[in-house]
Design a protein around this motif. Structure first.
Motif, PDB file in Angstrom:
ATOM      1  N   LYS A   1       0.833  -1.207   0.000  1.00 50.13           N
ATOM      2  CA  LYS A   1       0.000   0.000   0.000  1.00 50.13           C
ATOM      3  C   LYS A   1       0.865   1.253   0.000  1.00 50.13           C
ATOM      4  O   LYS A   1       0.609   2.201  -0.760  1.00 50.13           O
ATOM      5  CB  LYS A   1      -0.917  -0.008   1.217  1.00 50.13           C
ATOM      6  N   LEU A   2       1.906   1.277   0.856  1.00 48.47           N
ATOM      7  CA  LEU A   2       2.772   2.449   0.940  1.00 48.47           C
ATOM      8  C   LEU A   2       3.586   2.638  -0.336  1.00 48.47           C
ATOM      9  O   LEU A   2       3.847   3.769  -0.755  1.00 48.47           O
ATOM     10  CB  LEU A   2       3.692   2.342   2.164  1.00 48.47           C
ATOM     11  N   ILE A   3       3.998   1.523  -0.939  1.00 46.55           N
ATOM     12  CA  ILE A   3       4.727   1.619  -2.209  1.00 46.55           C
ATOM     13  C   ILE A   3       3.811   2.176  -3.285  1.00 46.55           C
ATOM     14  O   ILE A   3       4.177   3.062  -4.068  1.00 46.55           O
ATOM     15  CB  ILE A   3       5.279   0.233  -2.620  1.00 46.55           C
ATOM     16  N   ASP A   4       2.586   1.677  -3.327  1.00 49.46           N
ATOM     17  CA  ASP A   4       1.610   2.094  -4.331  1.00 49.46           C
ATOM     18  C   ASP A   4       1.278   3.580  -4.192  1.00 49.46           C
ATOM     19  O   ASP A   4       1.018   4.257  -5.187  1.00 49.46           O
ATOM     20  CB  ASP A   4       0.347   1.249  -4.178  1.00 49.46           C
ATOM     21  N   LYS A   5       1.278   4.082  -2.983  1.00 50.94           N
ATOM     22  CA  LYS A   5       0.954   5.483  -2.732  1.00 50.94           C
ATOM     23  C   LYS A   5       2.169   6.400  -2.896  1.00 50.94           C
ATOM     24  O   LYS A   5       2.073   7.613  -2.718  1.00 50.94           O
ATOM     25  CB  LYS A   5       0.413   5.652  -1.303  1.00 50.94           C
ATOM     26  N   GLY A   6       3.349   5.789  -3.197  1.00 52.37           N
ATOM     27  CA  GLY A   6       4.549   6.587  -3.362  1.00 52.37           C
ATOM     28  C   GLY A   6       5.176   7.026  -2.065  1.00 52.37           C
ATOM     29  O   GLY A   6       6.019   7.929  -2.037  1.00 52.37           O
ATOM     30  N   ILE A   7       4.770   6.397  -0.962  1.00 50.03           N
ATOM     31  CA  ILE A   7       5.300   6.764   0.361  1.00 50.03           C
ATOM     32  C   ILE A   7       6.583   6.006   0.673  1.00 50.03           C
ATOM     33  O   ILE A   7       7.551   6.566   1.200  1.00 50.03           O
ATOM     34  CB  ILE A   7       4.240   6.486   1.446  1.00 50.03           C
ATOM     35  N   LEU A   8       6.612   4.729   0.327  1.00 46.76           N
ATOM     36  CA  LEU A   8       7.765   3.877   0.614  1.00 46.76           C
ATOM     37  C   LEU A   8       8.465   3.525  -0.688  1.00 46.76           C
ATOM     38  O   LEU A   8       7.822   3.186  -1.681  1.00 46.76           O
ATOM     39  CB  LEU A   8       7.304   2.599   1.322  1.00 46.76           C
ATOM     40  N   SER A   9       9.787   3.583  -0.655  1.00 46.85           N
ATOM     41  CA  SER A   9      10.575   3.212  -1.825  1.00 46.85           C
ATOM     42  C   SER A   9      11.643   2.227  -1.398  1.00 46.85           C
ATOM     43  O   SER A   9      11.775   1.888  -0.213  1.00 46.85           O
ATOM     44  CB  SER A   9      11.212   4.455  -2.451  1.00 46.85           C
ATOM     45  N   ALA A  10      12.424   1.738  -2.355  1.00 47.97           N
ATOM     46  CA  ALA A  10      13.478   0.769  -2.058  1.00 47.97           C
ATOM     47  C   ALA A  10      14.501   1.375  -1.109  1.00 47.97           C
ATOM     48  O   ALA A  10      14.778   2.579  -1.141  1.00 47.97           O
ATOM     49  CB  ALA A  10      14.156   0.320  -3.346  1.00 47.97           C
TER      50      ALA A  10
ATOM     51  N   GLU B   1      14.953   8.886   7.923  1.00 50.87           N
ATOM     52  CA  GLU B   1      14.068   8.065   7.105  1.00 50.87           C
ATOM     53  C   GLU B   1      12.681   7.980   7.738  1.00 50.87           C
ATOM     54  O   GLU B   1      11.662   8.067   7.046  1.00 50.87           O
ATOM     55  CB  GLU B   1      14.660   6.660   6.937  1.00 50.87           C
ATOM     56  N   ALA B   2      12.664   7.783   9.039  1.00 54.34           N
ATOM     57  CA  ALA B   2      11.387   7.679   9.741  1.00 54.34           C
ATOM     58  C   ALA B   2      10.600   8.978   9.622  1.00 54.34           C
ATOM     59  O   ALA B   2       9.382   8.967   9.366  1.00 54.34           O
ATOM     60  CB  ALA B   2      11.626   7.338  11.211  1.00 54.34           C
ATOM     61  N   LYS B   3      11.279  10.102   9.797  1.00 59.28           N
ATOM     62  CA  LYS B   3      10.618  11.399   9.703  1.00 59.28           C
ATOM     63  C   LYS B   3      10.004  11.593   8.320  1.00 59.28           C
ATOM     64  O   LYS B   3       8.858  12.039   8.181  1.00 59.28           O
ATOM     65  CB  LYS B   3      11.618  12.513  10.006  1.00 59.28           C
ATOM     66  N   ALA B   4      10.765  11.241   7.284  1.00 62.56           N
ATOM     67  CA  ALA B   4      10.281  11.403   5.911  1.00 62.56           C
ATOM     68  C   ALA B   4       9.066  10.510   5.654  1.00 62.56           C
ATOM     69  O   ALA B   4       8.081  10.934   5.029  1.00 62.56           O
ATOM     70  CB  ALA B   4      11.398  11.089   4.923  1.00 62.56           C
ATOM     71  N   LEU B   5       9.121   9.260   6.129  1.00 67.96           N
ATOM     72  CA  LEU B   5       8.005   8.335   5.944  1.00 67.96           C
ATOM     73  C   LEU B   5       6.736   8.851   6.615  1.00 67.96           C
ATOM     74  O   LEU B   5       5.651   8.824   6.033  1.00 67.96           O
ATOM     75  CB  LEU B   5       8.365   6.958   6.519  1.00 67.96           C
ATOM     76  N   ILE B   6       6.877   9.293   7.846  1.00 70.95           N
ATOM     77  CA  ILE B   6       5.718   9.779   8.593  1.00 70.95           C
ATOM     78  C   ILE B   6       5.117  10.995   7.902  1.00 70.95           C
ATOM     79  O   ILE B   6       3.897  11.111   7.751  1.00 70.95           O
ATOM     80  CB  ILE B   6       6.113  10.115  10.048  1.00 70.95           C
ATOM     81  N   GLN B   7       5.965  11.916   7.465  1.00 65.37           N
ATOM     82  CA  GLN B   7       5.469  13.116   6.795  1.00 65.37           C
ATOM     83  C   GLN B   7       4.694  12.765   5.534  1.00 65.37           C
ATOM     84  O   GLN B   7       3.621  13.325   5.262  1.00 65.37           O
ATOM     85  CB  GLN B   7       6.640  14.046   6.466  1.00 65.37           C
ATOM     86  N   LYS B   8       5.219  11.831   4.767  1.00 69.71           N
ATOM     87  CA  LYS B   8       4.542  11.429   3.532  1.00 69.71           C
ATOM     88  C   LYS B   8       3.202  10.754   3.835  1.00 69.71           C
ATOM     89  O   LYS B   8       2.201  11.009   3.159  1.00 69.71           O
ATOM     90  CB  LYS B   8       5.438  10.483   2.730  1.00 69.71           C
ATOM     91  N   ALA B   9       3.186   9.893   4.849  1.00 68.33           N
ATOM     92  CA  ALA B   9       1.956   9.176   5.184  1.00 68.33           C
ATOM     93  C   ALA B   9       0.889  10.130   5.693  1.00 68.33           C
ATOM     94  O   ALA B   9      -0.289  10.024   5.328  1.00 68.33           O
ATOM     95  CB  ALA B   9       2.252   8.096   6.219  1.00 68.33           C
ATOM     96  N   VAL B  10       1.269  11.061   6.541  1.00 64.59           N
ATOM     97  CA  VAL B  10       0.313  12.026   7.071  1.00 64.59           C
ATOM     98  C   VAL B  10      -0.221  12.912   5.950  1.00 64.59           C
ATOM     99  O   VAL B  10      -1.413  13.237   5.900  1.00 64.59           O
ATOM    100  CB  VAL B  10       0.959  12.875   8.185  1.00 64.59           C
ATOM    101  N   ALA B  11       0.667  13.302   5.025  1.00 66.76           N
ATOM    102  CA  ALA B  11       0.231  14.117   3.890  1.00 66.76           C
ATOM    103  C   ALA B  11      -0.753  13.340   3.018  1.00 66.76           C
ATOM    104  O   ALA B  11      -1.753  13.885   2.541  1.00 66.76           O
ATOM    105  CB  ALA B  11       1.437  14.560   3.067  1.00 66.76           C
ATOM    106  N   ALA B  12      -0.459  12.037   2.814  1.00 68.00           N
ATOM    107  CA  ALA B  12      -1.346  11.205   2.001  1.00 68.00           C
ATOM    108  C   ALA B  12      -2.702  11.037   2.677  1.00 68.00           C
ATOM    109  O   ALA B  12      -3.739  10.991   2.015  1.00 68.00           O
ATOM    110  CB  ALA B  12      -0.704   9.846   1.755  1.00 68.00           C
ATOM    111  N   LYS B  13      -2.688  10.940   3.982  1.00 67.13           N
ATOM    112  CA  LYS B  13      -3.946  10.808   4.729  1.00 67.13           C
ATOM    113  C   LYS B  13      -4.808  12.053   4.544  1.00 67.13           C
ATOM    114  O   LYS B  13      -6.033  11.976   4.408  1.00 67.13           O
ATOM    115  CB  LYS B  13      -3.655  10.592   6.218  1.00 67.13           C
ATOM    116  N   ALA B  14      -4.162  13.195   4.543  1.00 67.79           N
ATOM    117  CA  ALA B  14      -4.893  14.457   4.442  1.00 67.79           C
ATOM    118  C   ALA B  14      -5.392  14.734   3.029  1.00 67.79           C
ATOM    119  O   ALA B  14      -6.303  15.538   2.829  1.00 67.79           O
ATOM    120  CB  ALA B  14      -4.003  15.608   4.902  1.00 67.79           C
ATOM    121  N   SER B  15      -4.790  14.090   2.056  1.00 70.58           N
ATOM    122  CA  SER B  15      -5.139  14.373   0.661  1.00 70.58           C
ATOM    123  C   SER B  15      -6.400  13.637   0.229  1.00 70.58           C
ATOM    124  O   SER B  15      -6.836  12.710   0.879  1.00 70.58           O
ATOM    125  CB  SER B  15      -3.980  13.981  -0.248  1.00 70.58           C
TER     126      SER B  15
END
Length: 707
Positions: free
Chosen positions: A668-677, A693-707
């Motif tokens: 799911k995270l890969i599909d949403k562009g949140i997680l990469s290799a 890395e953790a900070k970047a992941l959380i920021q992306k996930a929270v942004a995706a949630k809000a979108s």
């Protein structure tokens, strides 16, 4: 945090009954018993603390209150032919206002109504001194303010380890014999030996407490006396702490069990004081404790040979008193109503707020709610006819919730300070005050900072984080700017947790003098009532604490390969989401209620982001990429199908190494562009995450949630 257990009447629905059964702890030390043995059930609670109308939360479900607890207890007794009802210490003290405003007479009335058979003393029974203790138990005018006349207990209180110095005899009768179903059961009472350190010196004036060795001798002595009267079933109601974790029971009660002879006639030791769960066997003695505040009760099953009087089988269950589907006991409701009618202020809002009086970032900086609580503590009345203390210090871990926007009730205040801590006034030198501030800045085992910024009143200081801890406080003064004299003695108010050295504030143990006083919640409530008179409650940052951040010559965020722990990851997520909905500690066995990350983990569990492993959370273990993905995926909607998930992961060289539980979340995270290799075409699902890395992941996930 609070835990309550009740058993409802026949009105309990089948679904709730099934849920209750799932709460039961397995039997301990059971052996087969002959059919002619007498089955006796000892139904009990400990540490009620007068919480007659207090609702607590367990697993996001409402539990407790006296009307619910009474329903459970009455239902439990109705199931059995032979039962006894007991309370194991701290039935009163640190009580809710519905009880405390009338010197806990409502709680004593409730216990009489319930028909308790026997009770022991807890340390809080000593809060107001021996005369008040005796008035509550034996009846008479309460010496505090002389406004309440106690009816007295209609059941037996026992204690064997508190000695009146004037007579050399036990303060109460050391034991009592109860006969039920044709068999005799002896109850010996004890209270924690730490009582003198838990209450004001005036509370224990005129009595002394037996040492550990003397206590063992006393139990042996009274057990023999009981045997001499034909009693072979012996229960020790010991208001001593005990905890059972992963099948191992520890604490004062366990130490007592070990100190008694293996062939001691003592069959069961009921524990108390630390508000924990205990249900285990130590040296042949069953040790049981049912949390506190009426959030749980224990059902101790004894099979007794009627010929010999010996216990042939013993086990215990501890049940949570969920409110759903349980009809409240009308007699208990009547007692509460009588008190509320007498004190209508308890049902009215104490004020309002605009939502700005919060504990936000209290672990690192001055917080509005922290200032409010500290100001209240500083004004506390210790009965010594002294003016307000010079200073007050509040540990951030003891501030469990924010003041809500809109109306504020007593219940809201109770969520903020739910522990029932006693305030303590200390005499400290200016040098010790500075040392106390330095002890805010600790270090975790892995070398990372562990900051617990004290919320303060009466002083202000500047901390320069470019300097080592011993030099970090660069200015320290009274509110008016007058420098604090290192050699001068000042008075300071803290809670009893801090006074005992909790949270590494070890300098407080060396205070010149110590005076125990009122309960923190009572003081906070009265301060709000007196100060704001039902109007708008206001508090803000006032510059009491000035933190100068450590400088850095780097223009970009430093790159670090240090892995982030599970607790740190969850804390960062909760902070970014600004979650603030719960006021109870997380239900993980390895998370202390006062841990710096306890709030965050409780919030994450409440939101459904985390579940843990076998009752543990493993907060200090590095979080893996797949664990992080599993947590963050719960923020997002519209999960991919299993087929799509497998297809997505198949595009990576190590996709097949992803644990089954993490396949869908990682996809799911890969599909949403949140997680990469992690590198090249590798996911490295078992690899740890760096802080960045953790900070970047959380920021992306929270942004995706809000979108």
């Amino acid at each position: 945090m609070s835990w309550k257990n009740n058993v409802g009447k026949s009105t309990v629905r089948v679904a709730v009954a099934a849920l209750l059964l799932s709460q039961l702890l397995g039997a301990v030390g059971s052996v087969s018993a002959a059919s002619q043995d007498v089955e006796v059930h000892l139904i009990g609670i400990n540490d009620l603390h007068g919480q007659l109308d207090t609702t607590s939360m367990v697993s996001d479900k409402k539990v407790g209150t006296a009307p619910i607890l009474a329903a459970y207890l009455k239902e439990a007794q109705a199931k059995y032919d032979h039962s006894l009802l007991f309370h194991n210490g701290d039935s009163v003290g640190a009580s809710a206002p519905v009880s405390s405003l009338d010197r806990d007479e409502p709680t004593m009335e409730w216990m009489n109504m319930m028909g308790f058979d026997v009770a022991s003393l807890g340390n809080h029974e000593f809060d107001q001194g021996i005369a008040a203790l005796k008035a509550q138990i034996f009846g008479g005018l309460d010496p505090k303010e002389g406004k309440v006349t106690h009816a007295g207990a209609k059941f037996d209180y026992v204690n064997a380890n508190v000695i009146e110095t004037s007579t050399g005899k036990t303060l109460l009768k050391p034991y009592v014999i109860k006969e039920v179903g044709g068999v005799k059961i002896g109850f010996i009472g004890l209270v924690t030996k730490a009582t003198p350190a838990k209450v004001s010196p005036s509370g224990t004036a005129g009595v002394r407490f037996l040492s550990a060795e003397e206590e063992v001798e006393a139990v042996n002595k009274y057990a023999k006396e009981l045997q001499g009267q034909g009693v072979e079933t012996i229960i020790v109601l010991a208001h001593d702490p005990a905890t059972t974790k992963e099948g191992v029971t520890t604490g004062e009660a366990a130490d007592l069990a070990k100190a008694l002879p293996a062939d001691s006639p003592v069959d069961v030791i009921v524990a108390g004081d630390n508000h924990a769960l205990a249900n285990g066997e130590v040296n042949g003695k069953l040790i049981v404790q049912a949390y506190s505040y009426g959030t749980a009760f224990e059902d101790i099953k004894l099979m007794i040979d009627p010929t010999t009087g010996d216990v042939t089988e013993k086990s215990a269950t501890v049940t949570t008193t969920f409110q759903e589907g349980v009809k409240e006991d009308p007699e208990s409701l009547a007692i509460i109503k009588k008190s509320l009618d007498k004190h209508p202020e308890l049902t009215k809002p104490v004020g309002t707020t605009d939502g700005s009086v919060t504990r936000t970032d209290a672990y690192n900086n001055e917080a509005p709610l922290g200032n409010l609580i500290a100001d209240a503590m500083r004004q506390a009345d210790f009965g010594d006819k002294a003016s307000a203390a010079d200073f007050a210090f509040m540990n951030p871990g003891g501030i469990r919730a924010d003041l809500p926007q809109g109306d504020v009730t007593f219940a809201d205040l109770a969520k903020i300070q739910p522990f029932g801590n006693t305030l303590v006034k200390l005499e400290l030198t200016g040098k010790q005050i500075q040392t106390l501030l330095e002890q805010q800045w600790g270090t975790n085992a892995d070398g990372t900072p562990n900051t617990k910024t004290l919320q303060i009143s009466g002083l202000k200081y500047t901390a320069d984080f470019n300097k080592p801890v011993a030099e970090r406080v660069t200015s320290l003064s009274l509110e008016d700017g007058t420098p604090i004299d290192p050699a001068k003695t000042y008075t300071a108010v803290v809670n009893n947790f801090m006074a005992a050295g909790g949270d590494n504030y070890k300098v407080l143990v060396d205070a010149k003098s110590s005076l125990a006083g009122p309960i923190d919640l009572d003081v906070f409530y009265q301060y709000i009532v007196d100060t704001y008179k039902g109007g708008k409650i206001e508090a803000k940052k006032e510059g009491r604490i000035t933190n100068l951040a450590a400088s850095t010559e780097q223009t970009e965020s430093p790159v670090t390969t240090e892995f982030i722990s599970r607790a740190e990851f969850v804390s960062a997520l909760v902070d970014m989401l600004k979650l603030n909905e719960v006021a109870t500690a997380p239900a993980f066995k390895d998370i202390a209620a006062d841990a710096a990350y306890a709030d965050a983990i409780a919030e994450a569990a409440h939101a459904g982001f985390i579940q843990g492993y076998g009752g543990n959370f493993n907060p200090d273990r590095d979080i893996t990429r797949e664990e992080a993905a599993t947590i963050l995926a719960k923020l997002l909607n519209h999960p991919a199908s299993d087929k799509n998930a497998a297809t997505i992961l198949a595009g990576y060289e190590d996709g097949e190494t992803v644990s089954a539980y993490a396949v869908e979340p990682m996809a799911k995270l890969i599909d949403k562009g949140i997680l990469s290799a992690a590198e090249k075409n590798l996911l490295q699902p078992k690899q740890g995450l760096s802080v960045n890395e953790a900070k970047a992941l959380i920021q992306k996930a929270v942004a995706a949630k809000a979108s």
